[in-house]
Write an enzyme that holds these catalytic residues in place. Sequence first.
Site, short mmCIF file in Angstrom:
data_model
loop_
_atom_site.label_atom_id
_atom_site.label_comp_id
_atom_site.label_asym_id
_atom_site.label_seq_id
_atom_site.Cartn_x
_atom_site.Cartn_y
_atom_site.Cartn_z
CE LYS A 59 -3.68 -2.11 2.11
NZ LYS A 59 -4.83 -1.98 3.51
CE1 TYR A 97 -9.12 -3.19 0.19
CE2 TYR A 97 -8.63 -1.49 -0.65
CZ TYR A 97 -8.24 -2.24 0.17
OH TYR A 97 -7.49 -2.91 1.22
CG PHE A 140 -13.93 1.47 7.36
CD1 PHE A 140 -12.80 0.25 6.25
CD2 PHE A 140 -14.21 0.13 8.11
CE1 PHE A 140 -12.08 -1.13 5.57
CE2 PHE A 140 -14.42 -1.29 8.04
CZ PHE A 140 -13.47 -1.93 6.74
NE ARG A 181 -5.66 -12.30 5.42
CZ ARG A 181 -6.42 -11.57 5.11
NH1 ARG A 181 -6.70 -10.57 4.26
NH2 ARG A 181 -7.04 -10.60 6.65
CB THR A 235 -6.86 -6.40 10.03
OG1 THR A 235 -7.32 -7.12 9.19
CG2 THR A 235 -7.18 -4.32 9.03
NE ARG A 252 -2.18 -6.09 7.15
CZ ARG A 252 -3.93 -6.43 6.81
NH1 ARG A 252 -4.12 -7.42 7.67
NH2 ARG A 252 -3.87 -5.85 5.33
CG ASN A 309 -3.49 -2.65 7.03
OD1 ASN A 309 -3.35 -1.73 5.63
ND2 ASN A 309 -3.96 -3.14 8.10
CG HIS A 336 -5.30 -6.58 -0.48
ND1 HIS A 336 -6.30 -6.56 0.40
CD2 HIS A 336 -5.26 -7.20 -1.44
CE1 HIS A 336 -7.57 -6.70 -0.21
NE2 HIS A 336 -6.28 -7.41 -1.21
CD GLU A 366 -8.85 -9.48 -3.79
OE1 GLU A 366 -9.77 -8.80 -2.99
OE2 GLU A 366 -7.33 -9.58 -3.46
#
Length: 131
Positions: free
Chosen positions: A9, A49, A57, A85, A91, A102, A112, A115, A126
């Site tokens: 990100k 998203y 959010f 993950r 998260t 993270r 964070n 993704h 995706e």
Amino acid sequence: MEQTLSIIKPDAVERGLVEEIKNIFIKNNLKIVNEKKLHINKDEAAEFYKVHQSKPFYEQLCNYLSSGPIFVMVLEGENAILENRKIMGATNPKDAIEGTIRKLYGISIDKNSVHGSDSVENAKKEIKFFF
Ligand code: UDP
Ligand code: MG
């Protein structure tokens, strides 16, 4: 072999963390089979998203993902979706365990750093979105 989508990100790209994060994936047996750096606009972020459109959010999330360049990768490996993950961590960086991306680099729940797809179906969608 499974594939998943990973995004570094804007907060992490801006801090020059792309190579460090890529190395974490490689060390954990996730092969980077496709990659690109790009800057998406707000409409594209909103589309990506969409699953979160009813969340409080959402607006902020779309503004954020389109705020600067991102680095997108297709990761391949055994159980790549779940493995990614695990490597990413929770998260909220505050809840992420030691050694996860993270925990290492996340600034806050919104910034964070990464993704990762959360299911086979979403990984397919995706990957198609970006490649
Ligand atoms: N997010 C946020 N506030 C929240 C929850 C999530 O800003 O209260 C952001 C956060 O950047 C997260 C993204 O929305 O990575 C997508 O949320 P999700 O629950 O899918 O978390 P993830 O799958 O990224 O761990
Ligand atoms: Mg998610």
